[in-house]
Scaffold this motif. Structure first.
Motif, PDB file in Angstrom:
ATOM      1  N   VAL A 110     118.738  57.345  23.530  1.00 26.76           N
ATOM      2  CA  VAL A 110     119.590  56.286  23.008  1.00 26.76           C
ATOM      3  C   VAL A 110     119.235  54.971  23.684  1.00 26.76           C
ATOM      4  O   VAL A 110     118.719  54.943  24.806  1.00 26.76           O
ATOM      5  N   ASP A 111     119.518  53.881  22.998  1.00 27.68           N
ATOM      6  CA  ASP A 111     119.375  52.546  23.568  1.00 27.68           C
ATOM      7  C   ASP A 111     120.765  52.009  23.892  1.00 27.68           C
ATOM      8  O   ASP A 111     121.639  51.975  23.018  1.00 27.68           O
ATOM      9  N   LEU A 112     120.961  51.594  25.127  1.00 24.47           N
ATOM     10  CA  LEU A 112     122.235  51.045  25.567  1.00 24.47           C
ATOM     11  C   LEU A 112     122.122  49.531  25.682  1.00 24.47           C
ATOM     12  O   LEU A 112     121.191  49.024  26.305  1.00 24.47           O
ATOM     13  N   ASP A 113     123.099  48.845  25.100  1.00 24.30           N
ATOM     14  CA  ASP A 113     123.049  47.389  25.039  1.00 24.30           C
ATOM     15  C   ASP A 113     124.090  46.777  25.976  1.00 24.30           C
ATOM     16  O   ASP A 113     125.296  46.923  25.744  1.00 24.30           O
ATOM     17  N   PRO A 114     123.670  46.090  27.020  1.00 23.02           N
ATOM     18  CA  PRO A 114     124.641  45.473  27.931  1.00 23.02           C
ATOM     19  C   PRO A 114     125.510  44.421  27.252  1.00 23.02           C
ATOM     20  O   PRO A 114     126.642  44.188  27.679  1.00 23.02           O
ATOM     21  N   ALA A 115     125.005  43.802  26.200  1.00 24.72           N
ATOM     22  CA  ALA A 115     125.805  42.803  25.497  1.00 24.72           C
ATOM     23  C   ALA A 115     127.033  43.433  24.859  1.00 24.72           C
ATOM     24  O   ALA A 115     128.097  42.812  24.774  1.00 24.72           O
ATOM     25  N   GLY A 116     126.904  44.665  24.402  1.00 23.89           N
ATOM     26  CA  GLY A 116     128.054  45.357  23.828  1.00 23.89           C
ATOM     27  C   GLY A 116     129.127  45.632  24.857  1.00 23.89           C
ATOM     28  O   GLY A 116     130.325  45.498  24.584  1.00 23.89           O
ATOM     29  N   VAL A 117     128.719  46.025  26.059  1.00 23.23           N
ATOM     30  CA  VAL A 117     129.679  46.245  27.140  1.00 23.23           C
ATOM     31  C   VAL A 117     130.379  44.931  27.486  1.00 23.23           C
ATOM     32  O   VAL A 117     131.608  44.881  27.629  1.00 23.23           O
ATOM     33  N   ALA A 118     129.605  43.872  27.600  1.00 26.45           N
ATOM     34  CA  ALA A 118     130.176  42.573  27.951  1.00 26.45           C
ATOM     35  C   ALA A 118     131.172  42.107  26.895  1.00 26.45           C
ATOM     36  O   ALA A 118     132.223  41.532  27.226  1.00 26.45           O
ATOM     37  N   ALA A 119     130.879  42.365  25.626  1.00 29.40           N
ATOM     38  CA  ALA A 119     131.773  41.926  24.550  1.00 29.40           C
ATOM     39  C   ALA A 119     133.105  42.665  24.607  1.00 29.40           C
ATOM     40  O   ALA A 119     134.178  42.069  24.429  1.00 29.40           O
ATOM     41  N   VAL A 120     133.061  43.978  24.859  1.00 29.01           N
ATOM     42  CA  VAL A 120     134.307  44.748  24.964  1.00 29.01           C
ATOM     43  C   VAL A 120     135.114  44.278  26.171  1.00 29.01           C
ATOM     44  O   VAL A 120     136.334  44.118  26.100  1.00 29.01           O
ATOM     45  N   ARG A 121     134.442  44.031  27.288  1.00 36.28           N
ATOM     46  CA  ARG A 121     135.158  43.601  28.491  1.00 36.28           C
ATOM     47  C   ARG A 121     135.745  42.201  28.327  1.00 36.28           C
ATOM     48  O   ARG A 121     136.789  41.897  28.917  1.00 36.28           O
ATOM     49  N   ALA A 122     135.109  41.376  27.523  1.00 34.55           N
ATOM     50  CA  ALA A 122     135.671  40.045  27.257  1.00 34.55           C
ATOM     51  C   ALA A 122     136.902  40.134  26.364  1.00 34.55           C
ATOM     52  O   ALA A 122     137.896  39.424  26.576  1.00 34.55           O
ATOM     53  N   ALA A 123     136.843  41.017  25.366  1.00 31.80           N
ATOM     54  CA  ALA A 123     137.971  41.165  24.445  1.00 31.80           C
ATOM     55  C   ALA A 123     139.140  41.887  25.102  1.00 31.80           C
ATOM     56  O   ALA A 123     140.305  41.613  24.803  1.00 31.80           O
ATOM     57  N   ASN A 124     138.845  42.815  25.987  1.00 33.93           N
ATOM     58  CA  ASN A 124     139.874  43.610  26.656  1.00 33.93           C
ATOM     59  C   ASN A 124     139.626  43.586  28.158  1.00 33.93           C
ATOM     60  O   ASN A 124     139.016  44.500  28.723  1.00 33.93           O
ATOM     61  N   PRO A 125     140.090  42.551  28.847  1.00 33.99           N
ATOM     62  CA  PRO A 125     139.810  42.411  30.288  1.00 33.99           C
ATOM     63  C   PRO A 125     140.729  43.265  31.153  1.00 33.99           C
ATOM     64  O   PRO A 125     141.319  42.794  32.129  1.00 33.99           O
ATOM     65  N   SER A 126     140.841  44.544  30.826  1.00 29.81           N
ATOM     66  CA  SER A 126     141.777  45.405  31.551  1.00 29.81           C
ATOM     67  C   SER A 126     141.378  45.611  33.001  1.00 29.81           C
ATOM     68  O   SER A 126     142.246  45.818  33.866  1.00 29.81           O
ATOM     69  N   LEU A 127     140.084  45.555  33.296  1.00 35.44           N
ATOM     70  CA  LEU A 127     139.675  45.690  34.690  1.00 35.44           C
ATOM     71  C   LEU A 127     140.174  44.508  35.524  1.00 35.44           C
ATOM     72  O   LEU A 127     140.512  44.666  36.697  1.00 35.44           O
ATOM     73  N   GLU A 128     140.229  43.333  34.916  1.00 29.63           N
ATOM     74  CA  GLU A 128     140.740  42.156  35.629  1.00 29.63           C
ATOM     75  C   GLU A 128     142.261  42.161  35.695  1.00 29.63           C
ATOM     76  O   GLU A 128     142.857  41.635  36.643  1.00 29.63           O
TER      77      GLU A 128
END
Length: 283
Positions: free
Chosen positions: A256-274
């Motif tokens: 599989v190819d993993l895209d860091p941009a996809g992770v960043a987009a989810v974290r921007a939309a849902n900043p639950s870690l912050e």
């Protein structure tokens, strides 16, 4: 796959959206108590990964040797032993990093369930010693194994534009373990496993991987061992909980190819870690 989380994972061989994707080969292999044969299995998996130009190969828990009756000191090899030496040689030859389960010597007649991370230059990047031993569902792993230290530094491995946090199998049931490696910088949670088969076990495996992915807005990869008595069923989940890859119970190798941009987009939309209000403190 339409949303940002799903787009973090592509499984059809095409590049994901962006130039920094990381190609990962998931090796759902069968493992026996024949250590020499298992080193051949690992070499075959490396060749499969090399054919598709993968940057990281993930093998299951106990990839050096497995016995359904229990793994203990008789299966242990030191870090300088043949299994890890073989991984390092293959990683160096192919230029592919690897995460793989093994068994190390312990103390008082017991062994250590461990996962090693080797970089693409063949250097040992680190060792994770399993903290949560499988004393559940009628099994007592602690009779044969000693746990790793809960406060040991988390093991993370940087491959390309992503950081992979390393845990294993039964750790999946403890969300604080995942949060700790995410706090250490992980974008991807990796669980090499020999998930024991049984009623609802495959369903729990899938659900828990989805939960760890969602609550940490991270990709989660569970690489299961194939064979009698274990579930196989390797699963890869995007940071939004969408399953991007799911295998059956037979030996299989997928990339599989993993895209860091996809992770960043989810974290921007849902900043639950912050937004969280608690930290994880080992005891």
């Amino acid at each position: 796959m339409a949303d940002a989380g799903a787009d973090a994972v592509h499984r059809d061989g095409r590049p994901a959206s962006g130039s920094e994707t990381v190609r990962v080969t998931v090796a759902q292999v069968a493992v026996s108590d024949d250590h020499v044969a298992n080193r051949v299995v690992a070499a075959d998996a490396f060749r499969s990964a090399a054919r598709v130009h993968a940057e990281l190969l993930v093998l299951p828990e106990y990839a050096s040797g497995y016995d359904r009756g229990g793994v203990g000191a008789e299966h242990a090899e030191p870090l300088e032993g043949p299994f890890v030496a073989n991984l390092r040689r293959l990683a160096r030859e192919h230029g592919i990093a690897v995460i793989a389960g093994t068994t190390l010597p312990g103390s008082s007649g017991r062994a250590v369930n461990a996962v090693v991370a080797v970089d693409g230059a063949g250097e040992l990047a680190g060792v994770y010693r399993k903290v949560h031993l499988y004393d559940a569902f009628g099994t007592r792993e602690s009779d044969r194994l000693e746990p790793g230290q809960a406060d040991a530094p988390p093991l993370v491995l940087r491959v390309g534009a992503l950081t992979f946090g390393v845990l294993t199998c039964y750790d999946l049931r403890f969300p604080e373990s995942a949060r700790r490696v995410v706090d250490a910088g992980a974008d991807v949670l990796v669980y090499p496993s020999a998930w024991v088969a049984g009623p609802l076990k495959a369903e729990q495996w899938r659900t828990l991987l989805q939960a760890r992915a969602i609550e940490n807005t991270s990709i989660a990869i569970g690489v299961g061992m194939a064979g009698k008595g274990v579930t196989g069923r390797s699963v890869l989940v995007g940071p939004d909980g969408v399953v991007g890859l799911e295998l059956g119970d037979k030996p299989d190798i997928r990339t599989v190819d993993l895209d860091p941009a996809g992770v960043a987009a989810v974290r921007a939309a849902n900043p639950s870690l912050e937004n969280r209000r608690y930290t994880v403190v080992p005891r």
